[in-house]
Motif scaffolding. Structure first.
Motif, PDB file in Angstrom:
ATOM      1  N   VAL A 125      -7.573   2.147  -1.844  1.00 37.97           N
ATOM      2  CA  VAL A 125      -6.748   1.557  -0.776  1.00 37.97           C
ATOM      3  C   VAL A 125      -7.545   0.556   0.039  1.00 37.97           C
ATOM      4  CG1 VAL A 125      -5.478   2.110   1.343  1.00 37.97           C
ATOM      5  CG2 VAL A 125      -5.222   3.564  -0.652  1.00 37.97           C
ATOM      6  N   VAL A 132      -0.489   2.347   5.830  1.00 38.97           N
ATOM      7  CA  VAL A 132      -0.477   2.853   4.457  1.00 38.97           C
ATOM      8  C   VAL A 132       0.753   3.756   4.362  1.00 38.97           C
ATOM      9  CG1 VAL A 132      -1.685   4.215   2.710  1.00 38.97           C
ATOM     10  CG2 VAL A 132      -2.981   2.762   4.279  1.00 38.97           C
ATOM     11  N   ARG A 146       0.864  -1.183   0.000  1.00 36.65           N
ATOM     12  CA  ARG A 146       0.000   0.000   0.000  1.00 36.65           C
ATOM     13  C   ARG A 146       0.899   1.231   0.000  1.00 36.65           C
ATOM     14  NH1 ARG A 146      -2.057  -3.913   3.418  1.00 36.65           N
ATOM     15  NH2 ARG A 146      -0.836  -3.168   5.174  1.00 36.65           N
TER      16      ARG A 146
END
Length: 127
Positions: free
Chosen positions: A84, A95, A59
């Motif tokens: 995402v 992330v 990510r």
């Protein structure tokens, strides 16, 4: 018998009151101007440390001056959170945010705010 000279008047000392007033006004002005904005803290984890192992798909959000890319695929900022979401198992999955090509700090903050508003809790900022 007068020689025509007037008696000498005592010399007046200059008053310091106007100068003190000006200094006081400058002091007040600079005190008020020094804290014009509010400081804001952005909760971000520092990247690069030895922590828990990575789990799940990558990510990586690359933040450029004009575009945002998720895992190398350009994604509009409005659709970034939706892109995402399938890559995370829980809201506390990290992330990774990476500024590229001279992206402005305001751009990085806008992307992190958009992700935080979508519920992502662990945003990691790396170089």
């Amino acid at each position: 018998m007068s020689l025509g000279l007037a008696p000498a008047l005592p010399r007046r000392r200059p008053s310091l009151t106007p100068m003190i007033d000006v200094v006081f006004l400058l002091l007040v002005f600079f005190m008020l101007a020094a804290r014009f904005g509010q400081d804001t803290a952005i909760p971000l984890a520092a990247g690069g440390g030895a922590g828990e192992p990575w789990s799940g798909p990558p990510r990586l959000v690359d933040i450029g001056p004009e575009a945002v890319a998720l895992n190398g695929v350009e994604t509009p900022l409005a659709e970034l959170a939706d892109a995402v979401r399938p890559l995370t198992g829980a809201p506390d999955d990290p992330v990774v945010l990476r500024a590229r090509d001279g992206a402005a700090l305001q751009r990085v903050i806008a992307v992190s705010d958009a992700l935080a508003a979508a519920g992502f809790q662990r945003l990691v900022l790396v170089e």
